[in-house]
Scaffold this active site. Structure first.
Site, PDB file in Angstrom:
ATOM      1  N   TYR A  58       0.868  -1.185   0.000  1.00 56.82           N
ATOM      2  CA  TYR A  58       0.000   0.000   0.000  1.00 56.82           C
ATOM      3  C   TYR A  58       0.899   1.227   0.000  1.00 56.82           C
ATOM      4  O   TYR A  58       1.341   1.709   1.041  1.00 56.82           O
ATOM      5  CB  TYR A  58      -0.930   0.010   1.221  1.00 56.82           C
ATOM      6  CG  TYR A  58      -1.933  -1.124   1.250  1.00 56.82           C
ATOM      7  CD1 TYR A  58      -2.228  -1.865   0.106  1.00 56.82           C
ATOM      8  CD2 TYR A  58      -2.596  -1.456   2.430  1.00 56.82           C
ATOM      9  CE1 TYR A  58      -3.143  -2.904   0.125  1.00 56.82           C
ATOM     10  CE2 TYR A  58      -3.525  -2.498   2.463  1.00 56.82           C
ATOM     11  CZ  TYR A  58      -3.789  -3.218   1.319  1.00 56.82           C
ATOM     12  OH  TYR A  58      -4.705  -4.250   1.349  1.00 56.82           O
ATOM     13  N   HIS A 133      -0.512 -12.035   0.913  1.00 52.52           N
ATOM     14  CA  HIS A 133      -1.426 -11.089   0.273  1.00 52.52           C
ATOM     15  C   HIS A 133      -2.212 -11.667  -0.913  1.00 52.52           C
ATOM     16  O   HIS A 133      -3.396 -11.379  -1.067  1.00 52.52           O
ATOM     17  CB  HIS A 133      -0.630  -9.862  -0.176  1.00 52.52           C
ATOM     18  CG  HIS A 133      -1.439  -8.621  -0.334  1.00 52.52           C
ATOM     19  ND1 HIS A 133      -0.924  -7.367  -0.164  1.00 52.52           N
ATOM     20  CD2 HIS A 133      -2.738  -8.417  -0.649  1.00 52.52           C
ATOM     21  CE1 HIS A 133      -1.864  -6.455  -0.363  1.00 52.52           C
ATOM     22  NE2 HIS A 133      -2.979  -7.071  -0.668  1.00 52.52           N
ATOM     23  N   SER A 213     -12.770  -4.211   1.157  1.00 50.73           N
ATOM     24  CA  SER A 213     -13.764  -3.440   0.385  1.00 50.73           C
ATOM     25  C   SER A 213     -15.187  -3.802   0.797  1.00 50.73           C
ATOM     26  O   SER A 213     -16.046  -4.058  -0.052  1.00 50.73           O
ATOM     27  CB  SER A 213     -13.595  -3.643  -1.125  1.00 50.73           C
ATOM     28  OG  SER A 213     -12.468  -2.970  -1.588  1.00 50.73           O
ATOM     29  N   PRO A 214     -15.485  -3.832   2.116  1.00 53.74           N
ATOM     30  CA  PRO A 214     -16.827  -4.241   2.552  1.00 53.74           C
ATOM     31  C   PRO A 214     -17.918  -3.267   2.122  1.00 53.74           C
ATOM     32  O   PRO A 214     -19.094  -3.616   2.116  1.00 53.74           O
ATOM     33  CB  PRO A 214     -16.710  -4.282   4.080  1.00 53.74           C
ATOM     34  CG  PRO A 214     -15.603  -3.326   4.410  1.00 53.74           C
ATOM     35  CD  PRO A 214     -14.633  -3.455   3.270  1.00 53.74           C
ATOM     36  N   LEU A 215     -17.522  -2.053   1.753  1.00 49.37           N
ATOM     37  CA  LEU A 215     -18.516  -1.072   1.282  1.00 49.37           C
ATOM     38  C   LEU A 215     -18.487  -0.933  -0.240  1.00 49.37           C
ATOM     39  O   LEU A 215     -19.096  -0.045  -0.804  1.00 49.37           O
ATOM     40  CB  LEU A 215     -18.273   0.289   1.947  1.00 49.37           C
ATOM     41  CG  LEU A 215     -18.342   0.289   3.482  1.00 49.37           C
ATOM     42  CD1 LEU A 215     -17.941   1.654   4.034  1.00 49.37           C
ATOM     43  CD2 LEU A 215     -19.739  -0.074   3.960  1.00 49.37           C
ATOM     44  N   GLY A 216     -17.731  -1.796  -0.907  1.00 51.15           N
ATOM     45  CA  GLY A 216     -17.734  -1.784  -2.364  1.00 51.15           C
ATOM     46  C   GLY A 216     -16.502  -1.184  -3.020  1.00 51.15           C
ATOM     47  O   GLY A 216     -16.400  -1.163  -4.235  1.00 51.15           O
ATOM     48  N   GLY A 217     -15.557  -0.689  -2.230  1.00 52.93           N
ATOM     49  CA  GLY A 217     -14.311  -0.179  -2.796  1.00 52.93           C
ATOM     50  C   GLY A 217     -14.248   1.333  -2.862  1.00 52.93           C
ATOM     51  O   GLY A 217     -15.259   2.020  -2.722  1.00 52.93           O
ATOM     52  N   GLY A 222     -21.407   4.899  -2.944  1.00 54.34           N
ATOM     53  CA  GLY A 222     -22.701   5.371  -3.419  1.00 54.34           C
ATOM     54  C   GLY A 222     -23.481   4.295  -4.153  1.00 54.34           C
ATOM     55  O   GLY A 222     -24.697   4.396  -4.326  1.00 54.34           O
TER      56      GLY A 222
END
Length: 289
Positions: A58, A133, A213-217, A222
């Site tokens: 990262y 990873h 990415s639990p919220l979609g990345g 949105g």
């Protein structure tokens, strides 16, 4: 002030049920300044988050390996709480290329080198949770897992994890690492549900499942509302954000799930942390599918 959050197990450690994915603080094109990143990590810790997920890869550029790890270490050194209560999870085996792209290196020699470099970047004698990873198709998986076992046996890592693994790889890793293997980190969100079989294997073997990415990345949160109106409707009815409903839905999937939403602003991670207190009803869960 440090708030207590309900916990779940990763190996012999208890961590808050919502973690922090630190990656967005080191991605070129999305990167906040360092002060904002530090404030974000400190806000997470103050909200009761005790799991921070990072990786050597990262970094905004291939010649700044460990950028995100150093950032996490710096924030922890500035925190007023007890840094010993925080589990820092990092990863090795994913590499960066000069053009800003990604590659993999699962060779045992590389993983050992990467681990030594991560120890230095994090400023620790032993890494709490070290994760392989991404599988390298050019290296037999059992060879890479053997290196992870050697790092554990040498005391350089306290617990081992794997990432981006399928059910067969999870079982193979478990057969080689035994109780040293504590977690699997795969992508999982309302729009990416193909990791369901991996969650079931983790529940069977007693491993934590850490959805990335639990919220979609990055930049896609949105999509929740467009993807599934039920997330937005339940959020409105409950007076919370759709993101909180999303994380609560993941937490309800299995007691082994510990989501690690990414954040680069304090208010984002404070909102995500509040999902720890959101219990969805059976009826709401049925609507979310």
């Amino acid at each position: 002030m440090h708030n207590a959050m309900r916990t779940r197990a990763i190996g012999n450690r208890q961590v808050g049920v919502v973690g922090l994915g630190a990656m967005p603080m080191s991605v070129a094109g999305h990167m906040p300044d360092e002060d904002q990143s530090i404030r974000t990590i400190l806000a997470a810790l103050d909200a009761g988050i005790t799991l921070i997920d990072t990786a050597d890869a990262y970094t905004p550029s291939h010649d700044d390996i460990g950028h995100n790890e150093r950032l996490v270490a710096r924030a922890l050194s500035l925190w007023g709480g007890d840094a010993g209560t925080v589990l820092v999870a990092t990863k090795g085996g994913h590499t960066r290329t000069p053009d800003g792209g990604w590659s993999v290196n699962g060779r045992p020699s590389h993983l050992k080198q990467a681990c030594d470099r991560s120890l230095k970047a994090l400023g620790v004698d032993s890494i709490g949770l070290y994760q392989h990873h991404r599988p390298d198709p050019g290296v037999p998986y059992e060879e890479t897992m053997g290196a992870l076992k050697e790092l554990h046996d040498a005391g350089k890592i306290q617990m081992a994890g794997i990432s981006n693994a399928d059910p067969a790889q999870i079982r193979l890793a478990h057969s080689i690492l035994g109780s040293a293997l504590v977690s699997v980190q795969n992508e999982y969100s309302p729009r990416f549900r193909s990791s369901e079989p991996e969650i079931d294997v983790c529940a069977e073997l007693g491993l934590a499942f850490l959805p990335w990415s639990p919220l979609g990345g990055i930049g896609r949160t949105g999509e929740l509302s467009r993807l599934n109106a039920a997330f937005t409707e339940i959020a409105a009815a409950r007076g919370v954000s759709p993101q909180q409903v999303c994380l609560a839905w993941e937490l309800a999937r299995s007691p082994v799930v510990i989501p690690i939403p990414g954040a680069s602003r304090p208010e984002t991670i404070i909102d995500s942390a509040a999902a720890a207190d959101l219990e969805l009803s059976e009826e709401e869960l049925a609507r979310l599918g």
